[in-house]
Design a protein around this motif. Structure first.
Motif, PDB file in Angstrom:
ATOM      1  N   GLY A 263      -2.849   5.542   1.380  1.00 59.06           N
ATOM      2  CA  GLY A 263      -3.916   4.573   1.560  1.00 59.06           C
ATOM      3  C   GLY A 263      -4.900   4.499   0.417  1.00 59.06           C
ATOM      4  O   GLY A 263      -5.931   3.826   0.529  1.00 59.06           O
TER       5      GLY A 263
ATOM      6  N   PHE B 136      -2.484   0.670  -4.138  1.00 58.59           N
ATOM      7  CA  PHE B 136      -1.567  -0.397  -3.764  1.00 58.59           C
ATOM      8  C   PHE B 136      -0.927  -0.961  -5.031  1.00 58.59           C
ATOM      9  O   PHE B 136      -1.429  -0.767  -6.148  1.00 58.59           O
ATOM     10  CB  PHE B 136      -2.276  -1.501  -2.963  1.00 58.59           C
TER      11      PHE B 136
ATOM     12  N   TRP C 233       0.826  -1.211   0.000  1.00 58.03           N
ATOM     13  CA  TRP C 233       0.000   0.000   0.000  1.00 58.03           C
ATOM     14  C   TRP C 233       0.858   1.258   0.000  1.00 58.03           C
ATOM     15  O   TRP C 233       1.926   1.310   0.617  1.00 58.03           O
ATOM     16  CB  TRP C 233      -0.912   0.021   1.227  1.00 58.03           C
TER      17      TRP C 233
ATOM     18  N   SER D 224      -0.436  -4.597   3.780  1.00 56.54           N
ATOM     19  CA  SER D 224      -1.636  -5.101   4.417  1.00 56.54           C
ATOM     20  C   SER D 224      -2.197  -6.398   3.883  1.00 56.54           C
ATOM     21  O   SER D 224      -2.494  -7.289   4.645  1.00 56.54           O
ATOM     22  CB  SER D 224      -2.730  -4.043   4.354  1.00 56.54           C
TER      23      SER D 224
ATOM     24  N   TRP E 211       1.134   0.562   5.654  1.00 57.07           N
ATOM     25  CA  TRP E 211       1.606   0.501   4.262  1.00 57.07           C
ATOM     26  C   TRP E 211       1.428  -0.895   3.667  1.00 57.07           C
ATOM     27  O   TRP E 211       1.113  -1.066   2.513  1.00 57.07           O
ATOM     28  CB  TRP E 211       3.079   0.914   4.253  1.00 57.07           C
TER      29      TRP E 211
ATOM     30  N   ASP F  62      -8.080  -3.669   2.937  1.00 57.95           N
ATOM     31  CA  ASP F  62      -7.675  -2.280   3.138  1.00 57.95           C
ATOM     32  C   ASP F  62      -7.339  -2.097   4.621  1.00 57.95           C
ATOM     33  O   ASP F  62      -8.221  -2.197   5.485  1.00 57.95           O
ATOM     34  CB  ASP F  62      -8.816  -1.345   2.733  1.00 57.95           C
TER      35      ASP F  62
END
Length: 649
Positions: free
Chosen positions: A522, A525, A518, A645, A643, A600
């Motif tokens: 946010g 990605f 990511w 995920s 960052w 997310d």
């Protein structure tokens, strides 16, 4: 359709010269004198009115009926001369919307193609034939005429596609997709007259009563014909040859010009090649060419002889694996030596067997069984034969079959000697036409590796790899050799098809086993991985997420990478995890898809940041960890920012 004048009036078309009389004193307008006085009456033009070409090639094959023929003509117009041609053609459309406006359009081009055959059919050719003794000048010539139904026209680059000055046509009556360029563009162009589809002639004349068996004269008026070449081929006629020829300027023989040359083709036909031109500034001189033909035997004629390259007595000549006509060899043109031209003739005791040679000296055999012996000799145009007649065995030398291996990657090819030769050395490989063969300089094929085997009457299975070949039809090509036999070059269509295997996709993961990396904001990605096609085809890729699609992959050989925005997910209120589908498609249409769910890290989760502070302790207590270094601090900060995920389900 706009009524326009034809863009191509052959250099053999000159209505201002009456070929029925070949009047050497007839008044002929100069090209410059006619400029600006053109009208839409086709009978008022010659090829030179529209073209100041650099070179033109005219070929005419007289058919076996001695009454019709096939004409092909090409003219090359280069540089500044091409701009003059475009301007002349555009001027023919004066008074028509979009015409005579200093732009040449695709509509004008198509109109020219359509009306052209009708215009040419009204013209008189520059060629005439007359039977009997040599003729020069004013006689009643048997003129060649054009046949409208047999005429087709084409051009190359009259309206250059994609030219930097190209624009859509300005006329409101222009057709859909009409494009035009200024007449001043200097891109080279070609003009082509050819035989129409499904037709066998585009010129005709009164059939010669003797059909070439006795004397006749060919005449051509070449006044105002600039640099060109005429290639004319006559049907097979025993003993037909040139007896005299010459160019005449205002009725006087010009001995400084190169005389037309003749050759006897291996298929028995006679061909003449004449370089014709009319020097600029020579008008009003009238130039004619006359060629006299006869079937009277020459005073001397040496017998043809076998060359050292000819097959020896008893040689086996392979003919393929089926009945009917097949190409036996492309090397037969070197077997006989004779200054008058020759062809190979063979007699067979077995019915249904025959041979012929084409104009390129390729030898074709008509087979009717497993084998037959032919007694062969070289025969020249006047009937003289080689003193020695040789016996050749024309035979099917091997049978073949083929199947695919169980994995579909190999052809199991089985050649079997028919016994005509006790053993054969066979070299073979898989082959197919190259998909990108247009414009290729070398062989337009993809080939697999070669395999060699010695084959007898029991047969041998040869494993032919299809590595490097595309899915689709695959043929088998190769050569069989043996002592006392001409090489048998073969290519077989045995119904083999290489099956298509879909591409394979992989996605890389980080140290935490997660696919997505990511961005700090946010909102995006990154995914990366590899894609490979087992058949070596090019692969296209498409990614779908939250009802949106993108193909914006960065590719480097097998590796790929793509940055994915979740803006569409936010806009459509799609909640995490986000379903991502990647589809890879090869050139043959086979697809592979890979689906992952990307979580997310910033969607609805609790704040994992530890905002509490604790005092630094600089004591010597063993329970206190050392202060983190810069790299560790960066890692902690990135994790805190969420960052990295996502994880594959």
């Amino acid at each position: 359709m706009i009524p326009v004048l034809i863009m191509m009036l052959l250099a053999l078309v000159s209505p201002s010269i009456e070929m029925s009389t070949l009047d050497e004193n007839e008044t002929i307008q100069s090209t410059s004198g006619r400029q600006g006085n053109l009208d839409v009456d086709c009978s008022g033009y010659t090829f030179e009115d529209l073209f100041e070409y650099d070179f033109a090639l005219f070929t005419l094959d007289i058919n076996d009926d001695w009454a019709t023929g096939v004409m092909d003509a090409k003219a090359w117009v280069n540089g500044s001369k091409s701009a003059i041609v475009r301007d002349n053609l555009d001027s023919l459309f004066e008074g028509v919307p979009g015409g005579n406006d200093d732009w040449i359009s695709t509509d004008e081009r198509e109109a020219v193609r359509s009306i052209g055959p009708k215009c040419i059919a009204d013209m008189e050719t520059r060629l005439g034939i007359r039977e009997g003794p040599s003729h020069r000048g004013n006689v009643d010539w048997n003129d060649l005429e054009f046949v409208e139904d047999g005429i087709a026209l084409d051009e190359v680059n009259l309206v250059p596609t994609g030219h930097e000055q190209e624009r859509s046509c300005s006329s409101p009556l222009s057709g859909d997709g009409c494009k035009e360029v200024p007449v001043t563009v200097t891109d080279d162009l070609e003009i082509h007259l050819l035989i129409a589809e499904n037709q066998n002639n585009n010129v005709r004349f009164d059939q010669l009563p003797n059909q070439g068996s006795s004397n006749f004269t060919l005449a051509m008026n070449i006044t105002n014909v600039t640099d060109a070449q005429l290639v004319m081929t006559f049907p097979v006629q025993q003993g037909l040859r040139i007896s005299d020829m010459g160019f005449y300027d205002d009725g006087v023989l010009n001995e400084n010009l190169a005389a037309p040359v003749s050759e006897f083709l291996p298929d028995g036909r006679l061909r003449i090649v004449a370089d014709v031109d009319y020097p600029l500034g020579s008008y009003p001189m009238v130039r004619n060419m006359f060629v006299d033909f006869t079937t009277t035997a020459p005073f001397t004629n040496d017998d043809p002889i076998w060359s050292t390259l000819a097959p020896a007595e008893g040689t086996i000549i392979p003919v393929g694996t089926t009945n009917g006509e097949m190409l036996a060899t492309e090397e037969a043109g070197m077997w006989i030596v004779d200054e008058s031209g020759w062809s190979l003739q063979c007699t067979f005791t077995d019915a249904g067997w025959d041979i012929r040679m084409d104009e390129f000296a390729d030898l074709y055999v008509t087979a009717n069984g497993a084998s037959a012996v032919g007694q062969c000799a070289g025969v020249d145009a006047f009937g003289a034969e080689t003193e020695e007649h040789r016996n050749y065995t024309f035979a099917k030398v091997m049978d073949v079959s083929a199947v695919l291996s169980s994995d579909g990657d190999v052809i199991e090819f089985t050649p079997t000697s028919t016994g005509v030769s006790s053993s054969l050395t066979v070299l073979a490989n898989a082959v197919q036409e190259d998909r990108d063969s247009q414009g290729c300089d070398g062989p337009c094929t993809n080939t697999g590796p070669e395999v060699t085997a010695v084959v007898d009457t029991a047969g041998v299975v040869m494993q032919l790899s299809m590595s490097g070949l595309y899915p689709g039809e695959v043929y088998i090509e190769g050569t069989a050799t043996a002592n006392g036999m001409l090489d048998y070059n073969f290519i077989f269509d045995l119904g083999i098809e290489k099956m298509n295997k879909p591409p394979a996709i992989t996605i890389d993961t980080n140290l935490q086993g997660e696919e997505a990396e990511w961005e700090l904001d946010g909102l995006k990605f990154t995914l990366n991985g590899n894609v490979i096609d087992p058949d070596g085809q090019d692969v296209s890729m498409l990614l779908s997420i939250c009802d949106g699609q993108t193909s914006n992959f960065n590719r480097d050989n097998l590796a790929w990478e793509i940055q994915v925005s979740i803006a569409n997910c936010i806009q459509n209120d799609v909640e995490s995890p986000y379903t991502v589908v990647i589809v890879a498609t090869d050139e043959s249409g086979a697809t592979t898809s890979l689906t992952i769910d990307v979580i997310d890290p910033n969607a609805g989760g609790s704040d994992t940041n530890d905002d509490s502070s604790s005092p630094d302790t600089n004591g010597e207590s063993g329970g206190i960890l050392p202060a983190p270094g810069m790299f560790a601090t960066l890692i902690v900060g990135l994790v805190a920012a969420g960052w990295v995920s996502s994880r594959r389900d």
